[in-house]
Design a protein around this motif. Structure first.
Motif, PDB file in Angstrom:
ATOM      1  N   ILE A   1      -9.298 -27.451  32.121  1.00  0.00           N
ATOM      2  CA  ILE A   1      -9.087 -26.379  31.148  1.00  0.00           C
ATOM      3  C   ILE A   1      -7.865 -25.532  31.490  1.00  0.00           C
ATOM      4  N   ILE A   2      -7.676 -25.244  32.772  1.00  0.00           N
ATOM      5  CA  ILE A   2      -6.635 -24.289  33.175  1.00  0.00           C
ATOM      6  C   ILE A   2      -6.129 -24.605  34.574  1.00  0.00           C
ATOM      7  N   GLN A   3      -4.871 -24.352  34.800  1.00  0.00           N
ATOM      8  CA  GLN A   3      -4.275 -24.442  36.134  1.00  0.00           C
ATOM      9  C   GLN A   3      -3.399 -23.209  36.345  1.00  0.00           C
ATOM     10  N   HIS A   4      -3.229 -22.814  37.593  1.00  0.00           N
ATOM     11  CA  HIS A   4      -2.344 -21.703  37.969  1.00  0.00           C
ATOM     12  C   HIS A   4      -2.742 -20.383  37.313  1.00  0.00           C
ATOM     13  N   ALA A   5      -4.037 -20.161  37.189  1.00  0.00           N
ATOM     14  CA  ALA A   5      -4.509 -18.860  36.717  1.00  0.00           C
ATOM     15  C   ALA A   5      -4.289 -17.813  37.799  1.00  0.00           C
ATOM     16  N   ASP A   6      -4.211 -16.564  37.385  1.00  0.00           N
ATOM     17  CA  ASP A   6      -4.012 -15.477  38.341  1.00  0.00           C
ATOM     18  C   ASP A   6      -5.330 -14.951  38.899  1.00  0.00           C
ATOM     19  N   MET A   7      -6.379 -15.035  38.089  1.00  0.00           N
ATOM     20  CA  MET A   7      -7.652 -14.439  38.485  1.00  0.00           C
ATOM     21  C   MET A   7      -8.789 -15.150  37.764  1.00  0.00           C
TER      22      MET A   7
ATOM     23  N   GLY B   1      -4.038 -16.119  44.223  1.00  0.00           N
ATOM     24  CA  GLY B   1      -4.981 -15.944  43.126  1.00  0.00           C
ATOM     25  C   GLY B   1      -6.231 -15.211  43.589  1.00  0.00           C
ATOM     26  N   ILE B   2      -6.903 -14.561  42.662  1.00  0.00           N
ATOM     27  CA  ILE B   2      -8.028 -13.674  42.969  1.00  0.00           C
ATOM     28  C   ILE B   2      -9.295 -14.229  42.308  1.00  0.00           C
ATOM     29  N   PHE B   3     -10.380 -14.269  43.059  1.00  0.00           N
ATOM     30  CA  PHE B   3     -11.670 -14.720  42.529  1.00  0.00           C
ATOM     31  C   PHE B   3     -12.714 -13.651  42.802  1.00  0.00           C
ATOM     32  N   ALA B   4     -13.348 -13.181  41.730  1.00  0.00           N
ATOM     33  CA  ALA B   4     -14.392 -12.156  41.845  1.00  0.00           C
ATOM     34  C   ALA B   4     -15.695 -12.711  41.286  1.00  0.00           C
TER      35      ALA B   4
ATOM     36  N   ILE C   1     -18.315  -9.739  45.372  1.00  0.00           N
ATOM     37  CA  ILE C   1     -17.342 -10.426  46.235  1.00  0.00           C
ATOM     38  C   ILE C   1     -16.002 -10.522  45.517  1.00  0.00           C
ATOM     39  N   VAL C   2     -14.931 -10.188  46.224  1.00  0.00           N
ATOM     40  CA  VAL C   2     -13.583 -10.397  45.727  1.00  0.00           C
ATOM     41  C   VAL C   2     -12.789 -11.115  46.812  1.00  0.00           C
ATOM     42  N   GLY C   3     -12.276 -12.296  46.478  1.00  0.00           N
ATOM     43  CA  GLY C   3     -11.472 -13.074  47.421  1.00  0.00           C
ATOM     44  C   GLY C   3     -10.055 -13.227  46.920  1.00  0.00           C
TER      45      GLY C   3
END
Length: 290
Positions: A117-123, A151-154, A284-286
């Motif tokens: 679906i997506i690549q190089h997302a920011d978050m 990139g950020i994952f919450a 959680i925020v990574g």
């Protein structure tokens, strides 16, 4: 536990529970914490954010509101992903009603489909649903794979080892006992399934999540445990959500189980002298390494 929607499951949605103010505030806190990290991004950079398991769009709306507050709404491209076509329809309708000029897409799929679906997302956000995934480590790795450098994952969950506030366990036992008792009287033909532990009950610890994030390339991992008071009315609404029902009373027809849980939650409250029960969310925020 099946995650496949049907005409029946669409009658037992998460939406009423998600409408309670405490739920909004828990998730707003996570959205603010994650989006604050955009301060290091160039002010003119376009920002692609993926809302995984977006449901009817509660988190998507919070993301839009916070990006507007930060003055970066024009830079936002928001992609909501969910397996439920009905939930996506409601999410699009909700976003349209905000009457804001924002680039959004709502796409049917699940966590396994993300790389297509997506690549190089920011978050990416994955709120209140990661506990439903059997292989959480692989899912976190897949989320990492769709994010660009830094990139950020919450994500968050109230179904993990640590979610029970000490002393609150009795409420859950009493609620279940009362629900099973109601079913035996009203529907003696119904039988609970004994096919093992529900997916939603296969919980990780805070340390497990941190380890999975680190193993997936997140160099910085922040966690917070946030306790909120949840009213009996809100617990009743959660007890009308089909995935919660399948976890609490597996094998019981949804309509019967929903009635049992609705009756039993107030009976449990009366028995224990409670009007609300505290619960702790793990937030959680990574941030990925370069």
């Amino acid at each position: 536990m099946s995650l496949i929607e049907t005409e029946e499951t669409n009658k037992f949605t998460f939406e009423p529970f998600a409408a309670h103010p405490f739920y909004t505030e828990v998730n707003r806190a996570l959205v603010k914490q994650a989006l604050a990290k955009l301060a290091s991004y160039p002010q003119d950079k376009n920002i692609t954010i993926v809302d995984i398991a977006c449901g009817t769009g509660a988190i998507s709306r919070l993301i839009i509101e916070e990006m507007q507050r930060l003055g970066r709404l024009s830079q936002l491209q928001l992609i909501g992903v969910d397996p439920s076509a009905e939930a996506l329809r409601r999410a699009q309708k909700s976003q349209d009603e905000m009457n804001l000029d924002v680039k959004t897409q709502f796409i049917q799929g699940d966590a396994e489909d993300l790389p297509d679906i997506i690549q190089h997302a920011d978050m990416a956000f994955f709120c209140n649903a990661i506990h439903l995934i059997p292989d959480k480590r692989t899912t976190i790795q897949k989320v990492s794979s769709i994010l660009g450098p830094q990139g950020i994952f919450a994500c968050n969950s109230a179904f993990y080892e640590g979610t029970y506030v000490p002393g609150s366990e009795r409420f859950y036992r009493t609620w279940t006992r009362r629900a099973v008792g109601w079913l035996r009287k009203q529907h003696p033909e119904s039988r609970l399934s004994k096919n093992g532990k529900a997916t939603a009950m296969q919980w990780l610890t805070r340390e497990d999540y941190i380890s999975h994030f680190q193993d997936s390339g997140f160099a910085e991992v922040e966690t917070e445990q946030k306790t909120v008071d949840i009213s009996l009315d809100a617990w009743k609404d959660l007890g009308q959500y089909w995935l919660f029902i399948e976890g609490a009373l597996p094998g019981i027809p949804l309509a019967q189980a929903a009635k049992a849980l609705e009756y039993a939650v107030y009976e449990a409250g009366n028995e224990l002298g409670l009007t609300e029960v505290p619960r702790t969310w793990l937030q959680i925020v990574g941030v990925k390494g370069s």
